[in-house]
Motif scaffolding. Structure first.
Motif, short mmCIF file in Angstrom:
data_model
loop_
_atom_site.label_atom_id
_atom_site.label_comp_id
_atom_site.label_asym_id
_atom_site.label_seq_id
_atom_site.Cartn_x
_atom_site.Cartn_y
_atom_site.Cartn_z
N ARG A 40 43.15 45.38 50.64
CA ARG A 40 43.79 46.36 51.51
C ARG A 40 43.98 47.64 50.72
NH1 ARG A 40 48.28 41.99 53.41
NH2 ARG A 40 46.97 40.85 54.86
N GLU A 41 44.42 48.72 51.37
CA GLU A 41 44.59 50.00 50.69
C GLU A 41 45.50 49.91 49.46
OE1 GLU A 41 45.17 54.10 52.32
OE2 GLU A 41 44.33 53.12 54.09
N ASP A 42 46.52 49.04 49.52
CA ASP A 42 47.43 48.92 48.39
C ASP A 42 46.89 48.03 47.27
OD1 ASP A 42 47.67 46.36 49.44
OD2 ASP A 42 49.83 46.46 49.73
N GLY A 43 45.68 47.49 47.47
CA GLY A 43 45.06 46.64 46.45
C GLY A 43 45.32 45.15 46.63
N SER A 44 46.13 44.78 47.62
CA SER A 44 46.42 43.36 47.82
C SER A 44 45.28 42.69 48.58
CB SER A 44 47.73 43.20 48.60
OG SER A 44 47.60 43.71 49.91
N PRO A 45 45.08 41.37 48.34
CA PRO A 45 44.00 40.65 49.01
C PRO A 45 44.28 40.39 50.49
CG PRO A 45 44.90 39.35 47.18
CD PRO A 45 45.77 40.55 47.36
N GLU A 46 43.23 40.48 51.28
CA GLU A 46 43.29 40.01 52.67
C GLU A 46 43.34 38.49 52.57
OE1 GLU A 46 43.59 39.83 56.51
OE2 GLU A 46 43.36 41.81 55.59
N PHE A 80 30.27 36.76 43.94
CA PHE A 80 31.10 35.87 43.15
C PHE A 80 32.01 35.13 44.13
CE2 PHE A 80 30.04 39.60 40.72
CZ PHE A 80 29.63 39.10 39.50
N LEU A 81 32.08 33.81 44.00
CA LEU A 81 32.89 33.00 44.90
C LEU A 81 33.80 32.08 44.09
CD1 LEU A 81 30.06 31.82 47.30
CD2 LEU A 81 31.86 33.44 47.87
N VAL A 82 35.07 32.08 44.45
CA VAL A 82 35.98 31.08 43.91
C VAL A 82 35.74 29.81 44.72
CG1 VAL A 82 38.40 30.43 43.63
CG2 VAL A 82 37.69 32.78 43.16
N ASP A 83 35.55 28.71 44.03
CA ASP A 83 35.31 27.41 44.66
C ASP A 83 34.17 27.48 45.68
OD1 ASP A 83 35.55 24.73 45.33
OD2 ASP A 83 37.30 25.04 46.61
N PRO A 84 32.95 27.80 45.24
CA PRO A 84 31.84 27.96 46.17
C PRO A 84 31.54 26.72 47.00
CG PRO A 84 31.05 27.97 43.90
CD PRO A 84 32.54 27.99 43.85
N GLU A 85 31.83 25.55 46.46
CA GLU A 85 31.56 24.33 47.21
C GLU A 85 32.31 24.31 48.55
OE1 GLU A 85 31.40 19.51 46.53
OE2 GLU A 85 31.86 20.84 44.85
N PHE A 118 41.50 37.14 44.68
CA PHE A 118 40.54 37.18 45.79
C PHE A 118 39.66 35.96 45.73
CE2 PHE A 118 41.84 41.47 44.83
CZ PHE A 118 42.05 42.02 46.08
N GLN A 119 38.94 35.66 46.83
CA GLN A 119 38.04 34.53 46.87
C GLN A 119 36.58 34.94 46.86
OE1 GLN A 119 40.21 33.15 50.52
NE2 GLN A 119 39.72 31.16 49.61
#
Length: 138
Positions: A40-46, A80-85, A118-119
C-alpha cells in the motif's frame, strides 16, 4: 561515476525511501525494475494473496508507465514466492490478467522464506521503446 537515470512512479514511494533503493533505472536501452510487492502507499502489505499480487502488478505497471513502457516491453521476469508449494496455484490464477499473449517473457521463479512481510515479489527487465530512450538521453 555516471549518474543513475532513476524512474519513480507517481505514488508508492514509502518502501523506496525506507529501504534506500530506486524503483527502476534506465541503462543502455533497458529498464531494470526493482522487485515490486503488493504494498500500500504507506509500505504495508496487502493481506490477501490475490489482492497482493494484483497490487504488485499495479505498482510494477506504474513504474513501467513512468518509463514509457508496458508489460509488453518486459523481456525477463523473476518472481519470488514465500511457500511456493501452497501459494503458486493462487498466484498463477492472477498472472494471466497481466501477462498478455505469447510470446511471453522469460521467467525464473524462486521460493524464499521471507519477503519483508509480503508473500509475492516480481522483478523485471524491460526493453525501452526508442522514444523513451531518447527522452532519457536528452
Amino acid at each position: 561515476m555516471t549518474r543513475r537515470d532513476v524512474v519513480f512512479p507517481p505514488a508508492h514511494q514509502a518502501l523506496y525511501a525506507r529501504n534506500r533503493y530506486s524503483p527502476a533505472i534506465r541503462s543502455n536501452g533497458f529498464l531494470f525494475v526493482s522487485g515490486q510487492v503488493g504494498s500500500r502507499e504507506d509500505g504495508s502489505p496487502e493481506p490477501e494473496l490475490k489482492a497482493q499480487v494484483r497490487l504488485a502488478f499495479a505498482n510494477l505497471n506504474a513504474i513501467l508507465a513512468a518509463a514509457g513502457c508496458t508489460f509488453d516491453d518486459v523481456i525477463d521476469v523473476t518472481v519470488f514466492l514465500v511457500d511456493p508449494e501452497s501459494t503458486l496455484d493462487t498466484v498463477w490464477q492472477v498472472l494471466p490478467e497481466y501477462w498478455g499473449e505469447a510470446p511471453y517473457p522469460t521467467l525464473t521463479g524462486i521460493g524464499v522464506t521471507w519477503l519483508y512481510g509480503f508473500q509475492f515479489e516480481i522483478k523485471v527487465i524491460a526493453k525501452l521503446p526508442e522514444a523513451a530512450e531518447r527522452r532519457s538521453v536528452g
